[in-house]
Design a protein around this motif. Structure first.
Motif, PDB file in Angstrom:
ATOM      1  N   THR A  75       0.730  -1.389  -0.029  1.00 46.83           N
ATOM      2  CA  THR A  75       0.046  -0.109   0.089  1.00 46.83           C
ATOM      3  C   THR A  75       1.006   1.279   0.084  1.00 46.83           C
ATOM      4  OG1 THR A  75      -0.286  -0.040   2.170  1.00 46.83           O
ATOM      5  CG2 THR A  75      -1.879  -1.197   1.236  1.00 46.83           C
ATOM      6  N   SER A  76       2.190   0.994   0.223  1.00 42.80           N
ATOM      7  CA  SER A  76       2.763   2.474   0.355  1.00 42.80           C
ATOM      8  C   SER A  76       3.209   2.719  -1.108  1.00 42.80           C
ATOM      9  CB  SER A  76       4.263   2.145   1.282  1.00 42.80           C
ATOM     10  OG  SER A  76       5.094   1.084   0.798  1.00 42.80           O
ATOM     11  N   TRP A  77       3.107   1.949  -1.934  1.00 45.33           N
ATOM     12  CA  TRP A  77       3.437   2.323  -3.361  1.00 45.33           C
ATOM     13  C   TRP A  77       2.391   2.922  -4.209  1.00 45.33           C
ATOM     14  CZ3 TRP A  77       6.384  -2.652  -5.878  1.00 45.33           C
ATOM     15  CH2 TRP A  77       7.571  -2.714  -5.071  1.00 45.33           C
ATOM     16  N   SER A  78       1.034   2.889  -3.413  1.00 49.16           N
ATOM     17  CA  SER A  78      -0.214   3.670  -4.269  1.00 49.16           C
ATOM     18  C   SER A  78      -0.516   4.878  -3.183  1.00 49.16           C
ATOM     19  CB  SER A  78      -1.134   2.474  -4.346  1.00 49.16           C
ATOM     20  OG  SER A  78      -1.653   2.294  -3.009  1.00 49.16           O
ATOM     21  N   PRO A  79      -1.411   5.723  -3.707  1.00 51.89           N
ATOM     22  CA  PRO A  79      -1.787   6.815  -3.160  1.00 51.89           C
ATOM     23  C   PRO A  79      -2.769   6.393  -1.906  1.00 51.89           C
ATOM     24  CG  PRO A  79      -2.139   7.144  -5.399  1.00 51.89           C
ATOM     25  CD  PRO A  79      -1.945   5.761  -5.377  1.00 51.89           C
ATOM     26  N   GLN A  80      -2.606   7.231  -0.888  1.00 51.58           N
ATOM     27  CA  GLN A  80      -3.246   6.838   0.369  1.00 51.58           C
ATOM     28  C   GLN A  80      -3.878   8.242   0.975  1.00 51.58           C
ATOM     29  OE1 GLN A  80      -0.255   5.205   3.071  1.00 51.58           O
ATOM     30  NE2 GLN A  80       0.249   3.713   1.973  1.00 51.58           N
ATOM     31  N   TRP A  81      -4.939   8.147   1.528  1.00 51.95           N
ATOM     32  CA  TRP A  81      -5.623   9.304   2.131  1.00 51.95           C
ATOM     33  C   TRP A  81      -5.155   8.936   3.754  1.00 51.95           C
ATOM     34  CZ3 TRP A  81      -7.988  13.147   0.134  1.00 51.95           C
ATOM     35  CH2 TRP A  81      -8.549  13.006  -1.218  1.00 51.95           C
ATOM     36  N   LYS A  82      -4.596  10.281   4.231  1.00 53.36           N
ATOM     37  CA  LYS A  82      -4.027  10.288   5.516  1.00 53.36           C
ATOM     38  C   LYS A  82      -5.008  11.390   6.380  1.00 53.36           C
ATOM     39  CE  LYS A  82       0.343   8.877   4.714  1.00 53.36           C
ATOM     40  NZ  LYS A  82       1.861   9.250   4.702  1.00 53.36           N
ATOM     41  N   ARG A  83      -5.295  10.832   7.666  1.00 53.36           N
ATOM     42  CA  ARG A  83      -6.256  11.831   8.670  1.00 53.36           C
ATOM     43  C   ARG A  83      -5.246  12.924   9.156  1.00 53.36           C
ATOM     44  NH1 ARG A  83     -11.222  12.083  10.425  1.00 53.36           N
ATOM     45  NH2 ARG A  83     -11.749   9.857   9.782  1.00 53.36           N
ATOM     46  N   ARG A  84      -5.586  14.163   9.051  1.00 49.04           N
ATOM     47  CA  ARG A  84      -4.757  15.419   9.556  1.00 49.04           C
ATOM     48  C   ARG A  84      -5.846  15.935  10.554  1.00 49.04           C
ATOM     49  NH1 ARG A  84      -1.005  12.727   9.051  1.00 49.04           N
ATOM     50  NH2 ARG A  84       0.887  13.111   7.507  1.00 49.04           N
ATOM     51  N   TYR A  85      -5.624  16.881  11.535  1.00 45.65           N
ATOM     52  CA  TYR A  85      -6.230  17.475  12.364  1.00 45.65           C
ATOM     53  C   TYR A  85      -5.852  18.906  12.196  1.00 45.65           C
ATOM     54  CZ  TYR A  85      -9.205  18.723  16.225  1.00 45.65           C
ATOM     55  OH  TYR A  85     -10.505  19.122  16.970  1.00 45.65           O
ATOM     56  N   LEU A  86      -6.668  19.803  12.040  1.00 48.73           N
ATOM     57  CA  LEU A  86      -6.364  21.247  11.683  1.00 48.73           C
ATOM     58  C   LEU A  86      -6.867  22.259  12.598  1.00 48.73           C
ATOM     59  CD1 LEU A  86      -7.252  21.436   7.787  1.00 48.73           C
ATOM     60  CD2 LEU A  86      -5.186  20.678   8.690  1.00 48.73           C
ATOM     61  N   ILE A  87      -6.177  23.282  13.090  1.00 43.15           N
ATOM     62  CA  ILE A  87      -6.372  24.065  14.035  1.00 43.15           C
ATOM     63  C   ILE A  87      -6.183  25.461  13.340  1.00 43.15           C
ATOM     64  CG2 ILE A  87      -6.276  24.949  16.334  1.00 43.15           C
ATOM     65  CD1 ILE A  87      -5.380  22.224  17.175  1.00 43.15           C
ATOM     66  N   SER A  88      -7.286  26.333  13.191  1.00 36.73           N
ATOM     67  CA  SER A  88      -6.924  27.974  13.033  1.00 36.73           C
ATOM     68  C   SER A  88      -7.196  28.479  14.116  1.00 36.73           C
ATOM     69  CB  SER A  88      -8.184  28.091  11.772  1.00 36.73           C
ATOM     70  OG  SER A  88      -8.157  29.281  11.554  1.00 36.73           O
ATOM     71  N   LEU A  89      -6.035  29.283  14.359  1.00 31.17           N
ATOM     72  CA  LEU A  89      -5.775  30.078  15.522  1.00 31.17           C
ATOM     73  C   LEU A  89      -4.869  31.230  15.242  1.00 31.17           C
ATOM     74  CD1 LEU A  89      -6.343  30.523  18.649  1.00 31.17           C
ATOM     75  CD2 LEU A  89      -4.303  29.285  19.063  1.00 31.17           C
ATOM     76  N   GLY A  90      -5.370  32.565  15.437  1.00 34.86           N
ATOM     77  CA  GLY A  90      -4.620  33.782  15.288  1.00 34.86           C
ATOM     78  C   GLY A  90      -3.930  34.048  14.016  1.00 34.86           C
TER      79      GLY A  90
END
Length: 117
Positions: A75-90
């Motif tokens: 699976t590391s050879w194909s595109p993958q969706w990765k979850r990220r956590y976004l915080i908007s501050l200042g």
């Protein structure tokens, strides 16, 4: 002589003809952890999905890309969706691996002067 060469964490302030060595404040990453930023009442916070495409994948012909996307290869050879956590501050957008991330992933993005078209 070596102490003069290796002066990384100091500032030299010159006033009234004299020089004063002022140590720089050390950077503390604990203030940029996700829980610390969430406790500062951010404008927005939540999960987002990021598409990670390996560099060599985009140069391959489409039949080989199709074979990589099937379960025949790692699976590391194909595109993958990765979850990220976004915080908007200042006026900045901080990206973390998850809601309890100790340090941001990469540099914060300035959103005050950015155009998201």
């Amino acid at each position: 002589m070596s102490s003069e060469i290796r002066r990384r964490n100091i500032n030299i302030s010159r006033d009234n003809g004299g020089e004063h060595i002022v140590p720089m404040v050390t950077y503390d990453e604990s203030h940029l952890s996700a829980p610390a930023l969430l406790s500062a009442s951010p404008i927005h916070a939540g999960p987002a999905m990021k598409l990670h495409v390996p560099v060599f994948y985009s140069f391959l012909p489409s039949p080989i890309q199709w074979m990589l996307s099937m379960s025949w290869c790692p699976t590391s050879w194909s595109p993958q969706w990765k979850r990220r956590y976004l915080i908007s501050l200042g006026g900045y957008l901080y990206r973390f691996r998850d809601k309890n991330g100790p340090t941001p992933k990469g540099a914060p993005v300035t959103i005050d002067n950015s155009c998201f078209c």
